[in-house]
Scaffold this motif. Sequence first.
Motif, mmCIF file in Angstrom:
data_model
loop_
_atom_site.group_PDB
_atom_site.id
_atom_site.type_symbol
_atom_site.label_atom_id
_atom_site.label_comp_id
_atom_site.label_asym_id
_atom_site.label_seq_id
_atom_site.Cartn_x
_atom_site.Cartn_y
_atom_site.Cartn_z
ATOM 1 N N THR A 16 0.835 -1.204 0.000
ATOM 2 C CA THR A 16 0.000 0.000 0.000
ATOM 3 C C THR A 16 0.875 1.261 0.000
ATOM 4 O OG1 THR A 16 -0.095 -0.101 2.402
ATOM 5 C CG2 THR A 16 -1.925 -1.108 1.204
ATOM 6 N N LYS A 17 0.224 2.397 -0.149
ATOM 7 C CA LYS A 17 0.960 3.669 -0.260
ATOM 8 C C LYS A 17 1.542 4.116 1.085
ATOM 9 C CE LYS A 17 -1.573 5.390 -4.311
ATOM 10 N NZ LYS A 17 -2.388 6.506 -4.856
ATOM 11 N N LEU A 18 2.293 5.213 1.044
ATOM 12 C CA LEU A 18 3.041 5.644 2.233
ATOM 13 C C LEU A 18 2.139 6.172 3.360
ATOM 14 C CD1 LEU A 18 5.769 6.099 3.590
ATOM 15 C CD2 LEU A 18 6.060 8.177 2.229
ATOM 16 N N PHE A 19 1.074 6.883 2.984
ATOM 17 C CA PHE A 19 0.258 7.517 4.031
ATOM 18 C C PHE A 19 -1.218 7.149 3.961
ATOM 19 C CE2 PHE A 19 3.780 10.679 3.425
ATOM 20 C CZ PHE A 19 4.441 10.351 4.612
ATOM 21 N N CYS A 20 -1.565 6.140 3.150
ATOM 22 C CA CYS A 20 -2.966 5.698 3.093
ATOM 23 C C CYS A 20 -2.994 4.226 2.696
ATOM 24 C CB CYS A 20 -3.769 6.533 2.089
ATOM 25 S SG CYS A 20 -3.190 6.371 0.386
ATOM 26 N N GLY A 21 -4.188 3.627 2.668
ATOM 27 C CA GLY A 21 -4.301 2.189 2.388
ATOM 28 C C GLY A 21 -4.488 1.871 0.910
ATOM 29 N N CYS A 22 -4.353 2.861 0.034
ATOM 30 C CA CYS A 22 -4.521 2.586 -1.396
ATOM 31 C C CYS A 22 -3.421 1.660 -1.892
ATOM 32 C CB CYS A 22 -4.475 3.876 -2.207
ATOM 33 S SG CYS A 22 -5.879 4.938 -1.915
ATOM 34 N N ARG A 23 -3.745 0.873 -2.903
ATOM 35 C CA ARG A 23 -2.773 -0.083 -3.423
ATOM 36 C C ARG A 23 -1.602 0.630 -4.083
ATOM 37 N NH1 ARG A 23 -4.984 -5.153 -3.431
ATOM 38 N NH2 ARG A 23 -3.208 -5.953 -4.604
ATOM 39 N N ASN A 33 -6.435 3.985 -7.992
ATOM 40 C CA ASN A 33 -5.867 3.692 -6.672
ATOM 41 C C ASN A 33 -5.800 4.988 -5.858
ATOM 42 O OD1 ASN A 33 -5.421 1.089 -7.607
ATOM 43 N ND2 ASN A 33 -3.265 1.453 -8.085
ATOM 44 N N VAL A 34 -6.933 5.532 -5.546
ATOM 45 C CA VAL A 34 -6.928 6.840 -4.865
ATOM 46 C C VAL A 34 -7.948 6.911 -3.735
ATOM 47 C CG1 VAL A 34 -6.093 8.188 -6.826
ATOM 48 C CG2 VAL A 34 -8.540 7.777 -6.580
ATOM 49 N N CYS A 35 -7.693 7.799 -2.791
ATOM 50 C CA CYS A 35 -8.604 8.054 -1.678
ATOM 51 C C CYS A 35 -8.417 9.531 -1.285
ATOM 52 C CB CYS A 35 -8.281 7.125 -0.507
ATOM 53 S SG CYS A 35 -6.757 7.560 0.341
ATOM 54 N N PRO A 36 -9.219 10.040 -0.367
ATOM 55 C CA PRO A 36 -9.070 11.466 -0.003
ATOM 56 C C PRO A 36 -7.645 11.842 0.412
ATOM 57 C CG PRO A 36 -11.119 10.614 0.882
ATOM 58 C CD PRO A 36 -10.400 9.431 0.276
ATOM 59 N N THR A 37 -6.935 10.932 1.095
ATOM 60 C CA THR A 37 -5.586 11.284 1.563
ATOM 61 C C THR A 37 -4.612 11.483 0.410
ATOM 62 O OG1 THR A 37 -5.913 10.172 3.678
ATOM 63 C CG2 THR A 37 -3.641 10.521 2.986
ATOM 64 N N CYS A 38 -4.557 10.501 -0.520
ATOM 65 C CA CYS A 38 -3.556 10.657 -1.581
ATOM 66 C C CYS A 38 -4.039 11.602 -2.683
ATOM 67 C CB CYS A 38 -3.097 9.303 -2.127
ATOM 68 S SG CYS A 38 -4.383 8.228 -2.718
ATOM 69 N N LEU A 39 -5.346 11.952 -2.652
ATOM 70 C CA LEU A 39 -5.812 13.009 -3.550
ATOM 71 C C LEU A 39 -5.555 14.379 -2.916
ATOM 72 C CD1 LEU A 39 -9.216 11.563 -4.804
ATOM 73 C CD2 LEU A 39 -7.212 12.047 -6.210
HETATM 74 ZN ZN ZN Z 1 -4.968 6.829 -0.979
#
Ligand code: ZN
Length: 471
Positions: A16-23, A33-39
Amino acid sequence: MAKIGLEVHVQLNTATKLFCGCRNEPNPKPNVNVCPTCLGLPGSKPRINEKAIELGYRIAFITNSKISHKMFFSRKSYFYPDMSKNFQITQYEIPLAIGGYFDVEVKGKRKRVRLIRVHLEEDPARLVHVGGGITTAKYVLADYNRSGVPLCEIVTEPDFKTAEEVVAFMKKLLSYLQHIQVFDVKKGKWRADVNVSVPGGNRSEIKNVGSIKDMEKSIRFEIMRQTHLVKFGKKVDMETRTFDSETGKTYTLRSKEEEIDYGYIFEPDLTSFEMSKDYFKKLDDSLPELPEEIEKRFRKDYGLNHEQASILTYADPALAGFFEKCAKTYNDHKKLANWLIVEVLGFLNSVNKEFYETSMPLRKKQFIKFLELMDSGKMTGRIGKELIGKFIASEDNPEKLLEKEGFSVIKDELKVRRIVKETVSEFPKAVSDYKSGKEKAVHFIVGAVLKKTRLQVDPETVKKMVVEEID
Ligand code: ZN
Ligand code: ADP
Ligand code: MG
């Protein structure tokens, strides 16, 4: 002499990514592969990925760096469409590690490259320039799949003098990173900023060079360009440049005067925390045997020379393990090494493929069978060399391949002798050359016999027969 320093960014092999659970995984579809954090949406919070920290520390370990037990992140502020929250979370004041070194071998000589720092940061989104290059595109698309992928940045002192030294460094570094499983070439990417200067001029920084070949070309070009400027009394500007692999040239992106002030502040959403002694002890214990140790062991345990052992260790991440597993059941270790290096790598090189990209790593038994077919005389060495490419590509078992290709060794001695006799009579000139003392003339006839029999005979036996026939 030129001075060259690198800032190498490597995407770490985490789930997963450095600061969120996205793949953390390439995806042909953009922005999935995005969520509010990595966006970078307002109000979203980062959470740290422990695995990424572990992989970063592994790099610090193999680069002999001084490790910081304290983890601390900062915000690097900038305004650009690849980072919608307008800052990148990175390490600045307290990097993961500092002051390491990495030794490489260039033209048989050891060279120490000092490292300034090793730190973690998040990758920005990927920008796709449509209808032109980085400065000429009609419009730009942003793919946030990459946003937040863990990066480890390794910054060297300007210790390199030539492109060749940089190439040796990158090859060895990438091989080590794969070996300690922090980097997966199939999944991850790396890119480097290449800083180059020549005496009497400022340094320029070539941004985002993504392959060893491009690094080499861009450095050679840059040294030439700068040397030329200095020679004619012109100023070499301090600037950021980009390399275009199509033209093989570097171009100005921006001058250092307008370099952005990043206004670093600490990252308030991530507390600083400290790793325990126990944590580092466990980490150290979990590191696999390093390539340099493997290379030494290969020389000692399998009687290989330095060059053979180095190639098997460094040429490809899957090769050393493959060799060693085969060597457990196949006893002629030198032959095994030779076939892997000369024939297998030679073939792969000619088709521009890597060992790990083929089905070979999974076909140890078949490869041993391939060698055994030659040992038992069912296949001549020449046919083996002829067939190795097909063997690698086909995934057939070697016996079946031999049959399919119609290459079975001619067992009938009388038949071979008949062909030899016939061939000797066809080349009277070679025969008289041989008789007058030119021993090499015999190879010519042997070659002709091999050709006639499609290599299905043993060259040594044929040579003996040819000499007998002439005499
Ligand atoms: Zn994310
Ligand atoms: P910046 O943050 O402005 O890029 P750094 O001091 O962090 O500056 O240096 C970045 C890189 O530049 C390092 O890899 C370093 O080795 C390299 N570098 C510094 N001075 C020179 C020089 N004179 N010639 C070539 N590279 C250099
Ligand atoms: Mg820089």
